[in-house]
Design a protein around this motif. Structure first.
Motif, short mmCIF file in Angstrom:
data_model
loop_
_atom_site.label_atom_id
_atom_site.label_comp_id
_atom_site.label_asym_id
_atom_site.label_seq_id
_atom_site.Cartn_x
_atom_site.Cartn_y
_atom_site.Cartn_z
N MET A 257 0.84 -1.17 0.00
CA MET A 257 0.00 0.00 0.00
C MET A 257 0.89 1.24 0.00
O MET A 257 1.78 1.38 0.84
CB MET A 257 -0.89 -0.01 1.25
N ALA A 258 0.67 2.13 -0.93
CA ALA A 258 1.44 3.38 -1.02
C ALA A 258 0.68 4.50 -0.30
O ALA A 258 -0.53 4.63 -0.44
CB ALA A 258 1.66 3.76 -2.48
N GLN A 259 1.39 5.27 0.48
CA GLN A 259 0.80 6.41 1.16
C GLN A 259 1.72 7.62 0.99
O GLN A 259 2.93 7.46 0.80
CB GLN A 259 0.63 6.13 2.66
N SER A 260 1.13 8.79 1.07
CA SER A 260 1.92 10.02 1.04
C SER A 260 1.14 11.11 1.75
O SER A 260 -0.08 11.02 1.88
CB SER A 260 2.25 10.43 -0.39
N ILE A 261 1.83 12.12 2.20
CA ILE A 261 1.16 13.27 2.79
C ILE A 261 0.76 14.18 1.64
O ILE A 261 1.61 14.62 0.86
CB ILE A 261 2.08 14.00 3.79
N LEU A 262 -0.52 14.45 1.54
CA LEU A 262 -1.04 15.25 0.44
C LEU A 262 -1.05 16.74 0.80
O LEU A 262 -0.56 17.57 0.04
CB LEU A 262 -2.46 14.79 0.09
N HIS A 263 -1.62 17.07 1.97
CA HIS A 263 -1.72 18.45 2.41
C HIS A 263 -1.27 18.56 3.87
O HIS A 263 -1.43 17.61 4.64
CB HIS A 263 -3.17 18.96 2.38
N MET A 264 -0.79 19.75 4.21
CA MET A 264 -0.55 20.12 5.60
C MET A 264 -1.30 21.43 5.80
O MET A 264 -1.24 22.32 4.95
CB MET A 264 0.93 20.34 5.86
N ALA A 265 -2.00 21.56 6.91
CA ALA A 265 -2.73 22.79 7.19
C ALA A 265 -1.81 23.80 7.87
O ALA A 265 -1.05 23.46 8.77
CB ALA A 265 -3.94 22.50 8.08
N LEU A 266 -1.89 25.03 7.41
CA LEU A 266 -1.13 26.14 7.98
C LEU A 266 -2.14 27.22 8.35
O LEU A 266 -2.85 27.74 7.47
CB LEU A 266 -0.11 26.67 6.96
#
Length: 144
Positions: free
Chosen positions: A1-10
């Motif tokens: 399973m591939a995962q990645s961080i798509l967004h970070m909230a600022l």
């Protein structure tokens, strides 16, 4: 399973001034700016060119959130902007009035300097050297 961080909230004070800073001073791309009437807010996403990770610019909606504008990580470096040409980006950022709080230094992992965003959050601008384990990430190579 591939995962990645798509967004970070600022957390930001104002959408438009944040868009202006990230697109004009850091040359990020405005990926999305969509009004959400049911919550009376905007979904604003910016990203460095060629990056798979983006930042959601989230306007503070109450006093508790406002207290974290510019201090999302308790005074530590919060985000790390990777470049493949440190000196060109550094000089351009300085010419655009970006405040660097730590001057460029050579480290075992590459070249790094610390700058502030428009609210005071600390960022690293860094160019990794070829021996760093993350060097091949996002460079088009399948090595890692």
């Amino acid at each position: 399973m591939a995962q990645s961080i798509l967004h970070m909230a600022l957390v930001v004070k104002d959408y438009d001034e944040a868009i202006e800073f990230y697109t004009k001073k850091l040359n990020f791309i405005l990926v999305e700016d969509t009004y959400q009437p049911e919550q009376d807010k905007r979904w604003v996403v910016v990203s460095p060119s060629g990056s798979g990770t983006a930042i959601l610019l989230a306007r503070a909606s109450n006093h508790e959130q406002e207290a974290f504008i510019g201090n999302q990580s308790g005074g530590r470096v919060f985000l790390f902007l990777r470049t493949d040409d440190f000196w060109t980006d550094y000089k351009e950022m300085v010419s655009k009035g970006i405040e660097f709080v730590r001057e460029p230094t050579e480290q075992s992992y590459g070249i790094v300097a610390v700058f502030k965003d428009l609210y005071g959050n600390l960022w690293d601008l860094l160019e990794l050297n070829e021996t760093h384990p993350m060097y091949f990430r996002d460079t088009g190579s399948d090595e890692f």
